[in-house]
Scaffold this motif. Structure first.
Motif, mmCIF file in Angstrom:
data_model
loop_
_atom_site.group_PDB
_atom_site.id
_atom_site.type_symbol
_atom_site.label_atom_id
_atom_site.label_comp_id
_atom_site.label_asym_id
_atom_site.label_seq_id
_atom_site.Cartn_x
_atom_site.Cartn_y
_atom_site.Cartn_z
ATOM 1 N N GLN B 98 -18.988 16.796 15.267
ATOM 2 C CA GLN B 98 -19.702 16.444 14.044
ATOM 3 C C GLN B 98 -21.093 17.046 14.031
ATOM 4 O O GLN B 98 -21.694 17.230 12.979
ATOM 5 N N LEU B 109 -10.188 27.391 4.144
ATOM 6 C CA LEU B 109 -10.311 26.244 3.240
ATOM 7 C C LEU B 109 -8.965 25.534 3.160
ATOM 8 O O LEU B 109 -7.924 26.142 3.391
ATOM 9 N N PHE B 110 -9.007 24.244 2.807
ATOM 10 C CA PHE B 110 -7.767 23.487 2.658
ATOM 11 C C PHE B 110 -7.222 23.740 1.249
ATOM 12 O O PHE B 110 -7.798 23.274 0.274
ATOM 13 N N PRO B 111 -6.113 24.490 1.138
ATOM 14 C CA PRO B 111 -5.695 24.967 -0.180
ATOM 15 C C PRO B 111 -5.190 23.863 -1.105
ATOM 16 O O PRO B 111 -5.146 24.041 -2.315
ATOM 17 N N HIS B 112 -4.823 22.708 -0.517
ATOM 18 C CA HIS B 112 -4.279 21.638 -1.355
ATOM 19 C C HIS B 112 -5.372 20.713 -1.873
ATOM 20 O O HIS B 112 -5.078 19.729 -2.548
ATOM 21 N N LEU B 113 -6.622 21.008 -1.527
ATOM 22 C CA LEU B 113 -7.726 20.169 -1.983
ATOM 23 C C LEU B 113 -8.700 21.006 -2.824
ATOM 24 O O LEU B 113 -8.861 22.200 -2.585
ATOM 25 N N LEU B 121 -13.729 15.413 2.501
ATOM 26 C CA LEU B 121 -12.685 14.813 3.339
ATOM 27 C C LEU B 121 -13.214 14.321 4.684
ATOM 28 O O LEU B 121 -13.024 13.153 5.058
ATOM 29 N N ALA B 122 -13.904 15.198 5.414
ATOM 30 C CA ALA B 122 -14.366 14.804 6.747
ATOM 31 C C ALA B 122 -15.419 13.690 6.693
ATOM 32 O O ALA B 122 -15.328 12.730 7.461
ATOM 33 N N LYS B 125 -13.264 10.562 6.132
ATOM 34 C CA LYS B 125 -12.328 10.170 7.188
ATOM 35 C C LYS B 125 -13.005 10.041 8.549
ATOM 36 O O LYS B 125 -12.580 9.247 9.378
ATOM 37 N N VAL B 126 -14.019 10.847 8.800
ATOM 38 C CA VAL B 126 -14.623 10.835 10.130
ATOM 39 C C VAL B 126 -15.841 9.920 10.168
ATOM 40 O O VAL B 126 -15.992 9.105 11.070
ATOM 41 N N ARG B 170 -18.664 22.723 3.232
ATOM 42 C CA ARG B 170 -17.793 21.769 3.923
ATOM 43 C C ARG B 170 -18.370 21.428 5.295
ATOM 44 O O ARG B 170 -18.393 20.264 5.710
ATOM 45 N N ALA B 171 -18.846 22.460 6.000
ATOM 46 C CA ALA B 171 -19.432 22.213 7.321
ATOM 47 C C ALA B 171 -20.752 21.450 7.191
ATOM 48 O O ALA B 171 -21.023 20.525 7.957
ATOM 49 N N MET B 174 -21.154 17.442 6.894
ATOM 50 C CA MET B 174 -21.164 16.541 8.056
ATOM 51 C C MET B 174 -22.571 16.414 8.654
ATOM 52 O O MET B 174 -22.752 15.797 9.691
#
Ligand SMILES: Nc1ncnc2c1ncn2[C@@H]1O[C@H](COP(=O)(O)OP(=O)(O)O)[C@@H](O)[C@H]1O
Ligand SMILES: [Mg+2]
Lengths: 288, 264
Positions: B98, B109-113, B121-122, B125-126, B170-171, B174
């Motif tokens: 983290q 990248l997460f293609p479904h998001l 997401l992180a 969830k984290v 995205r990074a 966190m």
């Protein structure tokens, strides 16, 4: 002999129609769609008349046999009597397939995750299980599980025993499908997720599996079609699903019609399901 | 360095403020089978420092970066993040990651998001952030990388440069203390390189600690505090960027720079 001579004439006509249409096709300039369409129509009509002539010949020569066949396979009275009972039994069949599929998906996914686990024990156990199960005929597994369960003092109903054996077997196949799906997801996805601090299981759950599952929906649906058909094997441990009921009916009435009813019910579900699979595959192929 | 910190118990660190290097790599070796990818790396990166890493393909740059956040396990040696040894068995690697953001050459990248889904997401969830807070925070960061209007777009509908900026966002979501960049502009069309480099320059200006593997010499000279040249699994040269670039000491460095110069 006279009959044969009489049929030779239209047969020759049909063949000539096809040949002439073919020749016409070759002479048509590419852009002439209308002419091409007409030639195709000529060919088609030629084929149809040949088939009709053939059928007429068969009917003529086998009149008596055909009548018997019709009585045995498509007996209206028998069908009317058994149809509702078959319909009810087919609901049991469907229930068996759906309930089994539910457990198969869960167990299959667990097996797949074990199969790719970093823990060697898990990997080994899953690999052995999958190999053994896939190496045995389903019918043998059904018998072993059914009698095995009662030896263990577990008095399962036939339905439960059916669900257990179908799950035990199909989970091994669907595990391999899940595994292939998971492995088809680029490993950069897992790494990106892990680099954000997500655990292995979180990364699986939120990143890899959602993508993998989308990819394996067509092969999994295909498995479901096969599963639906294979429920018939559970008849051999006396389960009253549609095949068993059809078989009994056939014995009672000494008539094959009930089995034709059974076939009808299977096709009622399997053909649309196969269409759906094909549609899904096409859509996946387009990449959305 | 405090002993508890070395044991990987992150919570105790705050009791005595840590003022050592942000990253400390000590005698790092990495083998792939019989092949030595890293043959003893020693490197300290101080807070707010921007270290640019260059070197020929296969020299171990990616492997070193991946050892810094534990994507690759060291064969020998240690990697400390804020004084905590991430190679120690008792260290919670997920917690350490983290603190270390990573951006990849291939975006990943997460293609479904959607973009915002990728970014939130992180944290959700984290870090256990609630959806609303994560959303607000995420949109702020997307704004910062110049993609405020693309929050609801899926990666497939973004250009390469935009995708890479979402990956940076995205990074950043966190709130990492260090950012690792592995050739993040190499997969981009030339006209899209600048927007990503500008985003990284902005980060550097804000005082982010960064380790940047790149062949963009302009970036190295303008933003880098240090330039490191790696060859065959070793750090061959380490110094002020203009100095290393204009006056390389090692023959391999000279050779490398003359090659990329002739290429430019
Ligand atoms: N997972 C791996 N398995 C085997 N060899 C690897 C693996 N990752 C990297 N290598 C090897 O290690 C060396 C260094 O790779 P890498 O760190 O990717 O170099 P660079 O990023 O400087 O181009 C290369 O020779 C590469 O082939
Ligand atoms: Mg690399």
């Amino acid at each position: 002999m006279g009959i044969l001579g009489l049929t030779a004439l239209p047969v020759a006509g049909g063949i000539l129609a096809i040949v002439f249409a073919r020749l016409a096709k070759d002479r048509i300039i590419h852009s002439d769609q209308e002419g091409d369409g007409l030639a195709t129509a000529g060919q088609t009509l030629g084929v149809i008349s040949l088939v009709l002539i053939g059928l007429a010949a068969v009917v003529f020569f086998m009149q008596d046999n055909l009548k018997e066949f019709y009585e045995d396979f498509f007996n209206w009275e028998t069908m009317r009597f058994w149809f509702p009972k078959l319909a009810k039994a087919f609901l049991t069949t469907l229930k068996l397939a759906v309930v089994s599929e539910f457990f198969i998906l869960i167990f299959g996914l667990i097996l797949a995750l074990m199969r790719i686990s970093r823990l060697r024990t898990f990997r080994f156990a899953a690999a052995v299980y999958i190999d053994v199960i896939r190496g045995l005929p389903l019918i043998l597994q059904i018998f072993i599980i059914y009698f095995g369960l009662s030896y263990l003092g577990l008095n399962f109903s036939r339905f439960t025993a059916g669900v257990v054996s179908l799950t035990v077997c199909y989970a091994a196949y669907e595990a391999e499908i899940f595994r292939a799906g998971i492995e088809s997801i680029h490993k950069g996805q897992m790494e990106a997720a892990r680099s954000l601090g997500m655990t292995y299981l979180q990364s699986m759950r939120y990143i890899v599996l959602p993508q993998a599952v989308r990819r394996v929906i067509p092969p999994l649906s295909n498995e479901f079609v096969m599963l639906t058909k294979d429920t018939a094997l559970v008849a051999f441990i006396g389960m009253s699903e549609v095949f068993q009921v059809g078989k009994e009916a056939m014995g009672r009435d000494a008539n094959v019609t009930p089995l034709m009813g059974v076939a009808f019910f299977f096709l009622l579900v399997t053909i649309p399901a196969m269409r759906v699979v094909q549609y899904l595959e096409k859509r996946m192929g387009r990449g959305d | 360095m405090i002993e508890t910190a070395r044991n990987g118990n992150g919570k105790d660190v705050t009791e005595t403020p840590y003022d050592g290097p942000m990253i400390s790599i000590v005698g790092l070796h990495k083998k792939f089978g019989d092949f030595d990818a890293l043959k003893g790396i020693d490197l300290d990166v101080n807070p707010s420092e921007v270290v640019v890493v260059v070197g020929p393909s296969g020299s171990g740059k990616s492997t070193m970066l991946r050892c810094i956040n534990g994507l690759e396990q060291a064969t020998r040696g240690q990697v400390f993040i804020e004084g905590i040894d991430i190679t120690h068995r008792a260290t919670d690697i997920n917690e350490m990651r983290q603190k270390v953001g990573m951006v990849f050459q291939s975006f990943n990248l997460f293609p479904h998001l959607t973009a915002i889904g990728n970014v939130t997401l992180a944290p959700i969830k984290v870090k256990g952030m609630d959806q609303e807070e994560a959303d607000a925070h995420g949109r702020e960061i997307l704004e910062k990388v110049g993609l405020g209007d693309k929050a609801d777009a899926f990666p497939a509908h973004l250009s390469g440069g935009q995708q890479q900026r979402v990956a940076i966002a995205r990074a950043l979501a966190m709130d990492p203390d260090v950012m690792l960049f592995d050739e993040v502009t190499s997969a981009l069309d030339p006209e899209l390189v600048k927007e990503v480099l500008d985003t990284m320059k902005g980060l550097a200006r804000e005082g982010m600690t960064m380790v940047v593997v790149t062949h963009e010499m302009g970036f190295a000279k303008e933003v880098g505090d240090r330039l490191i040249f790696m060859d065959e699994g070793l750090v061959v040269e380490d110094g002020e960027p203009a100095e290393v670039f204009n006056n390389p000491q090692h023959p391999r460095t000279q050779e490398f720079f003359s090659k990329i110069l002739s290429h430019l």
